[in-house]
Design a protein around this motif. Structure first.
Motif, PDB file in Angstrom:
ATOM      1  N   HIS A 167       0.837  -1.202   0.000  1.00 28.13           N
ATOM      2  CA  HIS A 167       0.000   0.000   0.000  1.00 28.13           C
ATOM      3  C   HIS A 167       0.870   1.250   0.000  1.00 28.13           C
ATOM      4  O   HIS A 167       1.973   1.273   0.541  1.00 28.13           O
ATOM      5  CB  HIS A 167      -0.898  -0.008   1.241  1.00 28.13           C
ATOM      6  CG  HIS A 167      -2.035   0.953   1.173  1.00 28.13           C
ATOM      7  ND1 HIS A 167      -1.887   2.294   1.425  1.00 28.13           N
ATOM      8  CD2 HIS A 167      -3.349   0.773   0.867  1.00 28.13           C
ATOM      9  CE1 HIS A 167      -3.064   2.904   1.298  1.00 28.13           C
ATOM     10  NE2 HIS A 167      -3.960   2.003   0.965  1.00 28.13           N
ATOM     11  N   ALA A 168       0.365   2.324  -0.625  1.00 29.18           N
ATOM     12  CA  ALA A 168       1.139   3.564  -0.762  1.00 29.18           C
ATOM     13  C   ALA A 168       1.468   4.215   0.571  1.00 29.18           C
ATOM     14  O   ALA A 168       2.435   4.970   0.674  1.00 29.18           O
ATOM     15  CB  ALA A 168       0.375   4.555  -1.632  1.00 29.18           C
ATOM     16  N   MET A 169       0.674   3.946   1.625  1.00 30.68           N
ATOM     17  CA  MET A 169       0.924   4.598   2.906  1.00 30.68           C
ATOM     18  C   MET A 169       2.022   3.926   3.700  1.00 30.68           C
ATOM     19  O   MET A 169       2.512   4.479   4.681  1.00 30.68           O
ATOM     20  CB  MET A 169      -0.355   4.632   3.740  1.00 30.68           C
ATOM     21  CG  MET A 169      -0.774   3.278   4.292  1.00 30.68           C
ATOM     22  SD  MET A 169      -2.171   3.366   5.431  1.00 30.68           S
ATOM     23  CE  MET A 169      -1.389   4.069   6.872  1.00 30.68           C
ATOM     24  N   CYS A 170       2.427   2.731   3.308  1.00 26.29           N
ATOM     25  CA  CYS A 170       3.276   1.937   4.191  1.00 26.29           C
ATOM     26  C   CYS A 170       4.750   2.220   4.007  1.00 26.29           C
ATOM     27  O   CYS A 170       5.556   1.323   3.784  1.00 26.29           O
ATOM     28  CB  CYS A 170       2.970   0.452   4.003  1.00 26.29           C
ATOM     29  SG  CYS A 170       1.424   0.024   4.800  1.00 26.29           S
ATOM     30  N   GLY A 171       5.122   3.488   4.136  1.00 24.34           N
ATOM     31  CA  GLY A 171       6.525   3.826   4.162  1.00 24.34           C
ATOM     32  C   GLY A 171       7.053   3.898   5.578  1.00 24.34           C
ATOM     33  O   GLY A 171       8.223   4.159   5.788  1.00 24.34           O
ATOM     34  N   GLY A 172       6.213   3.690   6.574  1.00 21.55           N
ATOM     35  CA  GLY A 172       6.647   3.769   7.949  1.00 21.55           C
ATOM     36  C   GLY A 172       6.404   5.145   8.536  1.00 21.55           C
ATOM     37  O   GLY A 172       5.753   5.988   7.938  1.00 21.55           O
ATOM     38  N   GLY A 173       6.946   5.360   9.719  1.00 17.51           N
ATOM     39  CA  GLY A 173       6.701   6.605  10.427  1.00 17.51           C
ATOM     40  C   GLY A 173       7.974   7.211  10.955  1.00 17.51           C
ATOM     41  O   GLY A 173       8.988   6.528  11.155  1.00 17.51           O
ATOM     42  N   LEU A 174       7.933   8.503  11.200  1.00 19.32           N
ATOM     43  CA  LEU A 174       9.046   9.245  11.768  1.00 19.32           C
ATOM     44  C   LEU A 174       8.540   9.998  12.984  1.00 19.32           C
ATOM     45  O   LEU A 174       7.560  10.754  12.890  1.00 19.32           O
ATOM     46  CB  LEU A 174       9.613  10.228  10.744  1.00 19.32           C
ATOM     47  CG  LEU A 174      10.675  11.205  11.251  1.00 19.32           C
ATOM     48  CD1 LEU A 174      11.960  10.474  11.589  1.00 19.32           C
ATOM     49  CD2 LEU A 174      10.947  12.285  10.216  1.00 19.32           C
ATOM     50  N   VAL A 175       9.186   9.798  14.132  1.00 21.82           N
ATOM     51  CA  VAL A 175       8.821  10.473  15.368  1.00 21.82           C
ATOM     52  C   VAL A 175       9.901  11.504  15.674  1.00 21.82           C
ATOM     53  O   VAL A 175      11.079  11.147  15.830  1.00 21.82           O
ATOM     54  CB  VAL A 175       8.669   9.476  16.534  1.00 21.82           C
ATOM     55  CG1 VAL A 175       8.368  10.209  17.833  1.00 21.82           C
ATOM     56  CG2 VAL A 175       7.568   8.464  16.221  1.00 21.82           C
ATOM     57  N   VAL A 176       9.533  12.777  15.749  1.00 23.20           N
ATOM     58  CA  VAL A 176      10.487  13.862  15.955  1.00 23.20           C
ATOM     59  C   VAL A 176      10.269  14.493  17.320  1.00 23.20           C
ATOM     60  O   VAL A 176       9.164  14.920  17.640  1.00 23.20           O
ATOM     61  CB  VAL A 176      10.340  14.940  14.855  1.00 23.20           C
ATOM     62  CG1 VAL A 176      11.341  16.059  15.079  1.00 23.20           C
ATOM     63  CG2 VAL A 176      10.522  14.334  13.471  1.00 23.20           C
ATOM     64  N   GLY A 177      11.324  14.532  18.119  1.00 18.59           N
ATOM     65  CA  GLY A 177      11.295  15.278  19.366  1.00 18.59           C
ATOM     66  C   GLY A 177      10.509  14.650  20.482  1.00 18.59           C
ATOM     67  O   GLY A 177      10.125  15.324  21.426  1.00 18.59           O
ATOM     68  N   ILE A 190       9.686   2.432  12.221  1.00 19.50           N
ATOM     69  CA  ILE A 190       9.633   3.780  12.768  1.00 19.50           C
ATOM     70  C   ILE A 190      11.055   4.312  12.909  1.00 19.50           C
ATOM     71  O   ILE A 190      11.926   3.644  13.476  1.00 19.50           O
ATOM     72  CB  ILE A 190       8.948   3.825  14.149  1.00 19.50           C
ATOM     73  CG1 ILE A 190       7.559   3.192  14.101  1.00 19.50           C
ATOM     74  CG2 ILE A 190       8.849   5.255  14.648  1.00 19.50           C
ATOM     75  CD1 ILE A 190       6.879   3.120  15.440  1.00 19.50           C
ATOM     76  N   ALA A 191      11.296   5.487  12.371  1.00 15.80           N
ATOM     77  CA  ALA A 191      12.552   6.193  12.614  1.00 15.80           C
ATOM     78  C   ALA A 191      12.295   7.263  13.654  1.00 15.80           C
ATOM     79  O   ALA A 191      11.191   7.801  13.744  1.00 15.80           O
ATOM     80  CB  ALA A 191      13.077   6.819  11.320  1.00 15.80           C
ATOM     81  N   THR A 192      13.293   7.553  14.460  1.00 15.39           N
ATOM     82  CA  THR A 192      13.170   8.597  15.466  1.00 15.39           C
ATOM     83  C   THR A 192      14.222   9.663  15.235  1.00 15.39           C
ATOM     84  O   THR A 192      15.334   9.376  14.803  1.00 15.39           O
ATOM     85  CB  THR A 192      13.321   8.015  16.885  1.00 15.39           C
ATOM     86  OG1 THR A 192      14.607   7.404  17.001  1.00 15.39           O
ATOM     87  CG2 THR A 192      12.236   6.994  17.169  1.00 15.39           C
ATOM     88  N   ALA A 193      13.858  10.908  15.509  1.00 14.64           N
ATOM     89  CA  ALA A 193      14.777  12.034  15.368  1.00 14.64           C
ATOM     90  C   ALA A 193      14.845  12.773  16.690  1.00 14.64           C
ATOM     91  O   ALA A 193      13.849  13.324  17.136  1.00 14.64           O
ATOM     92  CB  ALA A 193      14.315  12.970  14.255  1.00 14.64           C
ATOM     93  N   PRO A 194      16.004  12.783  17.365  1.00 13.18           N
ATOM     94  CA  PRO A 194      16.132  13.536  18.602  1.00 13.18           C
ATOM     95  C   PRO A 194      16.282  15.016  18.331  1.00 13.18           C
ATOM     96  O   PRO A 194      16.002  15.497  17.238  1.00 13.18           O
ATOM     97  CB  PRO A 194      17.408  12.936  19.226  1.00 13.18           C
ATOM     98  CG  PRO A 194      18.203  12.486  18.053  1.00 13.18           C
ATOM     99  CD  PRO A 194      17.211  12.038  17.010  1.00 13.18           C
TER     100      PRO A 194
END
Length: 351
Positions: A167-177, A190-194
């Motif tokens: 599916h087009a939405m399934c690139g994952g997620g990014l959590v910032v801060g 899930i990628a995280t950005a501090p």
């Protein structure tokens, strides 16, 4: 996330949707160091992302419980000023958007989006049997559960699982801060950005977070005291951050494929307290922005003459109706499966 970092990080997060591998961390560092929120993105990255057909959801969490009455001000209602003789926003400073409602003056950077019909305001978002605990209320919004149910996975994570790998939405997620995954809890990618000051070392080896969802947290909305100055500063940071995000997405050619949506665990009590602040409340308005948004006011204006037994505002729209709108109209998911029952979508997106 500290308030001063929100502006640069919000604009930089847009680049996660378009940048080639290994460049996302560097772009965030450039934005964080410059303080301008400007992203230098190549035309190749723009064309590659635009051709992917992905839809980007940017979730902006106003952590602590945003005061809806001082965000979208019922400036024509005398009860508002009677309940808040010190905390109310002065009528001669507000930004009218209808005969009854106005934006806080600190939200002036959002007025062009309102005037262009790309900002929708859903009034009175809430749910039955509102919970006023920060932790539990946040959990309810993140999982889209009923007040008495406890779910483990976030509503976005469940949508990822239902959509499937192709599916087009399934690139994952990014959590910032934020250390909390929130609506992405339980998702597999899930990628995280501090904080921006440490992004280089952390993201340099992660490559491209091929994000379908970016979650950004802005702290400080638990305004029990000295609310007028504190809340104005927070709303100014929010407005400038969204304005920078909008500009970056326009430059990337992605604004029409992006939906920006605010959330907060609850609103504030209509009556001010003795410390120049407000206590935890119930329903509140939230913003939805994007190139395909049908701008305007949705839901119902706050009825200050019909408060409940605790002196709080009644709910006008179940917040899961907004989630159903995103799931069905933006991503083409079966919202009733993800949310575990049917909620009526809102007509605020052009398909």
């Amino acid at each position: 996330m500290k308030r001063r970092e929100f502006l640069s990080t919000a604009a930089a997060a847009a680049a996660a949707f378009a940048l080639p591998p290994m460049s996302f961390g560097a772009a965030l560092m450039r934005a964080g160091n410059s303080g301008s929120g400007c992203i230098d993105v190549s035309t190749n990255a723009i064309s590659t992302s635009a051709a992917s057909g992905r839809k980007l959801l940017v979730l902006v969490e106003l952590k602590g419980g945003n005061d809806g009455l001082n965000t979208v001000v019922p400036y024509a209602d005398p009860l508002y000023y009677q309940l808040r003789p010190r905390v109310a926003v002065s009528r001669d400073t507000v930004l009218p958007i209808s005969e009854r409602a106005a934006l806080h003056p600190a939200l002036d950077p959002l007025m062009p989006l309102w005037q262009n019909g790309q900002l929708a305001i859903v009034q009175g978002l809430g749910y039955p049997q509102f919970n006023l605990s920060h932790f539990r209320a946040t959990e309810i919004w993140d999982t889209a559960s009923d007040a008495h149910r406890y779910l483990r996975e976030g509503w976005v994570a469940r949508a990822f699982a239902q959509a499937g790998a192709d599916h087009a939405m399934c690139g994952g997620g990014l959590v910032v801060g934020s250390a909390e995954f929130g609506p992405l809890a339980g998702a597999s990618h899930i990628a995280t950005a501090p904080m921006p000051s440490s992004l280089g070392a952390v993201l340099g080896a992660q490559g491209k977070p091929d994000a379908a969802v970016i979650r950004i947290t802005l702290n400080g909305f638990d305004t029990h005291f000295n609310q007028r100055e504190r809340h104005a500063a927070l709303l100014a940071q929010l407005a400038r951050g969204i304005d920078a995000l909008h500009a970056a997405l326009l430059e990337l050619g992605l604004w029409d494929d992006t939906l920006v949506m605010t959330s907060s665990e609850f609103g504030r009590h209509p009556r001010e307290n003795d410390n120049g602040g407000t206590e935890h409340g119930s329903s509140a308005p939230h913003f939805v922005l994007g190139g395909r948004v049908r701008g305007g006011l949705y839901g119902a204006p706050p009825s200050l003459s019909q408060l409940d037994g605790n002196g709080n505002l009644p709910m006008a729209v179940d917040f899961r109706c907004l989630y159903a709108t995103v799931l069905r109209s933006c991503w083409g998911c079966d919202a009733a499966v993800v949310l575990e029952r049917y909620f009526e979508p809102l007509p605020l997106l052009r398909v």
